[in-house]
Motif scaffolding. Structure first.
Motif, mmCIF file in Angstrom:
data_model
loop_
_atom_site.group_PDB
_atom_site.id
_atom_site.type_symbol
_atom_site.label_atom_id
_atom_site.label_comp_id
_atom_site.label_asym_id
_atom_site.label_seq_id
_atom_site.Cartn_x
_atom_site.Cartn_y
_atom_site.Cartn_z
ATOM 1 N N GLY A 36 0.821 -1.213 -0.001
ATOM 2 C CA GLY A 36 -0.133 0.109 -0.130
ATOM 3 C C GLY A 36 0.899 1.243 -0.100
ATOM 4 N N GLU A 37 2.212 0.945 -0.359
ATOM 5 C CA GLU A 37 3.213 2.368 -0.530
ATOM 6 C C GLU A 37 3.978 2.179 -1.411
ATOM 7 O OE1 GLU A 37 5.686 2.761 2.876
ATOM 8 O OE2 GLU A 37 4.120 1.489 3.871
ATOM 9 N N PRO A 38 4.618 2.974 -2.123
ATOM 10 C CA PRO A 38 5.572 2.918 -2.884
ATOM 11 C C PRO A 38 6.929 1.920 -2.490
ATOM 12 C CG PRO A 38 4.984 5.259 -2.975
ATOM 13 C CD PRO A 38 4.595 4.605 -1.795
ATOM 14 N N TYR A 39 7.149 1.158 -3.210
ATOM 15 C CA TYR A 39 8.397 0.121 -2.916
ATOM 16 C C TYR A 39 8.493 -0.618 -4.087
ATOM 17 C CZ TYR A 39 10.491 -3.549 -0.062
ATOM 18 O OH TYR A 39 11.413 -4.340 0.453
ATOM 19 N N THR A 40 9.949 -0.609 -4.628
ATOM 20 C CA THR A 40 10.582 -1.324 -5.676
ATOM 21 C C THR A 40 11.483 -2.280 -5.241
ATOM 22 O OG1 THR A 40 9.970 0.672 -7.008
ATOM 23 C CG2 THR A 40 11.195 -0.985 -8.102
ATOM 24 N N TRP A 41 11.263 -3.558 -5.719
ATOM 25 C CA TRP A 41 12.437 -4.497 -5.779
ATOM 26 C C TRP A 41 13.348 -4.550 -6.997
ATOM 27 C CZ3 TRP A 41 11.299 -10.428 -6.476
ATOM 28 C CH2 TRP A 41 12.593 -11.106 -6.410
ATOM 29 N N ILE A 42 14.433 -4.002 -6.783
ATOM 30 C CA ILE A 42 15.420 -3.775 -7.993
ATOM 31 C C ILE A 42 16.019 -5.069 -8.524
ATOM 32 C CG2 ILE A 42 17.177 -2.376 -8.847
ATOM 33 C CD1 ILE A 42 16.367 -0.301 -6.798
ATOM 34 N N THR A 43 16.693 -5.685 -7.721
ATOM 35 C CA THR A 43 17.310 -7.052 -8.077
ATOM 36 C C THR A 43 17.837 -7.746 -6.860
ATOM 37 O OG1 THR A 43 18.727 -8.015 -9.613
ATOM 38 C CG2 THR A 43 19.702 -5.769 -8.452
ATOM 39 N N SER A 44 18.374 -8.971 -7.003
ATOM 40 C CA SER A 44 19.014 -9.665 -5.938
ATOM 41 C C SER A 44 19.917 -10.379 -6.374
ATOM 42 C CB SER A 44 17.888 -10.436 -5.182
ATOM 43 O OG SER A 44 16.946 -9.803 -4.661
ATOM 44 N N TYR A 45 20.937 -10.745 -5.741
ATOM 45 C CA TYR A 45 22.008 -11.679 -5.992
ATOM 46 C C TYR A 45 22.173 -12.600 -5.065
ATOM 47 C CZ TYR A 45 23.337 -7.314 -8.691
ATOM 48 O OH TYR A 45 23.149 -6.383 -9.565
ATOM 49 N N VAL A 46 22.325 -13.840 -5.524
ATOM 50 C CA VAL A 46 22.403 -15.082 -4.730
ATOM 51 C C VAL A 46 23.762 -15.477 -4.549
ATOM 52 C CG1 VAL A 46 21.566 -17.282 -4.107
ATOM 53 C CG2 VAL A 46 20.032 -15.676 -5.100
ATOM 54 N N ALA A 47 24.330 -15.462 -3.510
ATOM 55 C CA ALA A 47 25.908 -15.814 -3.478
ATOM 56 C C ALA A 47 26.168 -16.743 -2.099
ATOM 57 C CB ALA A 47 26.670 -14.668 -3.468
ATOM 58 N N GLY A 48 26.599 -18.119 -2.170
ATOM 59 C CA GLY A 48 26.630 -18.677 -1.157
ATOM 60 C C GLY A 48 25.549 -18.693 -0.251
ATOM 61 N N ASP A 49 25.666 -18.442 1.087
ATOM 62 C CA ASP A 49 24.594 -18.333 2.040
ATOM 63 C C ASP A 49 24.047 -17.264 2.355
ATOM 64 O OD1 ASP A 49 24.961 -21.258 2.449
ATOM 65 O OD2 ASP A 49 26.355 -20.896 4.185
ATOM 66 N N THR A 50 23.954 -16.298 1.398
ATOM 67 C CA THR A 50 23.364 -14.969 1.475
ATOM 68 C C THR A 50 22.922 -14.511 0.206
ATOM 69 O OG1 THR A 50 25.401 -14.509 2.949
ATOM 70 C CG2 THR A 50 24.032 -12.497 2.231
ATOM 71 N N VAL A 51 21.706 -13.767 0.265
ATOM 72 C CA VAL A 51 20.856 -13.118 -0.851
ATOM 73 C C VAL A 51 21.062 -11.704 -0.396
ATOM 74 C CG1 VAL A 51 18.798 -12.796 -2.078
ATOM 75 C CG2 VAL A 51 19.376 -15.097 -1.155
ATOM 76 N N TYR A 52 21.746 -10.818 -1.509
ATOM 77 C CA TYR A 52 21.880 -9.480 -1.301
ATOM 78 C C TYR A 52 20.763 -8.814 -2.224
ATOM 79 C CZ TYR A 52 26.262 -10.911 0.443
ATOM 80 O OH TYR A 52 27.506 -11.407 1.021
ATOM 81 N N CYS A 53 20.005 -8.077 -1.741
ATOM 82 C CA CYS A 53 18.807 -7.401 -2.476
ATOM 83 C C CYS A 53 18.997 -6.029 -2.438
ATOM 84 C CB CYS A 53 17.403 -7.699 -1.637
ATOM 85 S SG CYS A 53 16.997 -9.674 -1.597
ATOM 86 N N VAL A 54 18.393 -5.396 -3.518
ATOM 87 C CA VAL A 54 18.443 -3.920 -3.660
ATOM 88 C C VAL A 54 16.884 -3.780 -3.612
ATOM 89 C CG1 VAL A 54 19.278 -2.016 -5.137
ATOM 90 C CG2 VAL A 54 20.570 -4.089 -5.156
ATOM 91 N N HIS A 55 16.547 -2.639 -2.796
ATOM 92 C CA HIS A 55 15.118 -2.290 -3.046
ATOM 93 C C HIS A 55 15.104 -0.806 -2.744
ATOM 94 C CE1 HIS A 55 13.314 -6.377 -1.482
ATOM 95 N NE2 HIS A 55 14.262 -6.571 -2.366
ATOM 96 N N GLU A 56 13.998 -0.069 -3.273
ATOM 97 C CA GLU A 56 13.664 1.189 -3.140
ATOM 98 C C GLU A 56 12.556 1.172 -2.041
ATOM 99 O OE1 GLU A 56 14.836 3.770 -7.147
ATOM 100 O OE2 GLU A 56 13.051 3.032 -6.771
ATOM 101 N N ALA A 57 12.462 2.011 -0.950
ATOM 102 C CA ALA A 57 11.595 2.104 -0.121
ATOM 103 C C ALA A 57 11.680 3.451 0.723
ATOM 104 C CB ALA A 57 11.414 1.047 0.887
ATOM 105 N N LYS A 58 10.652 3.944 1.335
ATOM 106 C CA LYS A 58 10.961 5.159 2.241
ATOM 107 C C LYS A 58 11.659 5.124 3.156
ATOM 108 C CE LYS A 58 6.841 4.644 5.067
ATOM 109 N NZ LYS A 58 5.815 5.297 5.620
ATOM 110 N N ASP A 59 11.894 3.809 3.903
ATOM 111 C CA ASP A 59 12.760 3.708 5.031
ATOM 112 C C ASP A 59 12.963 2.114 5.356
ATOM 113 O OD1 ASP A 59 10.225 2.732 6.413
ATOM 114 O OD2 ASP A 59 9.809 4.749 7.339
#
Length: 92
Positions: A36-59
């Motif tokens: 119900g508010e602006p939010y954008t999932w830009i991309t994610s990278y899966v590496a080993g035991d971690t997923v690195y995500c890039v998102h836009e959000a207000k906070d």
């Protein structure tokens, strides 16, 4: 809108099947649509035991709400201070 890097520690993340990754992605998309508010999932990278995500959000709290609703960890949330790339080093 601020951009954030989210580190999600998920043991065996790099071994998730394409079907499992599709299911996680579909769930994330559903949650984004329902926030119900602006939010954008830009991309994610899966590496080993971690997923690195890039998102836009207000906070960062909105990022946490997305993660909790998805059932995903958000172990570290860092706001991006600057974006650079090869072109940054070129003279004008």
């Amino acid at each position: 809108m601020p951009v954030f890097i989210i580190e999600r520690h998920i043991p065996g993340a790099a071994k998730l099947t394409s079907d499992e990754l599709r299911d996680v992605s579909a769930r994330s998309n559903e949650v984004v649509a329902g926030l119900g508010e602006p939010y954008t999932w830009i991309t994610s990278y899966v590496a080993g035991d971690t997923v690195y995500c890039v998102h836009e959000a207000k906070d960062a709290e909105t990022i946490r709400r997305h993660a909790t609703t998805c059932g995903l960890p958000a172990d570290k949330i860092t706001e991006v201070a600057a974006i650079i790339g090869p072109e940054t080093g070129k003279n004008s």
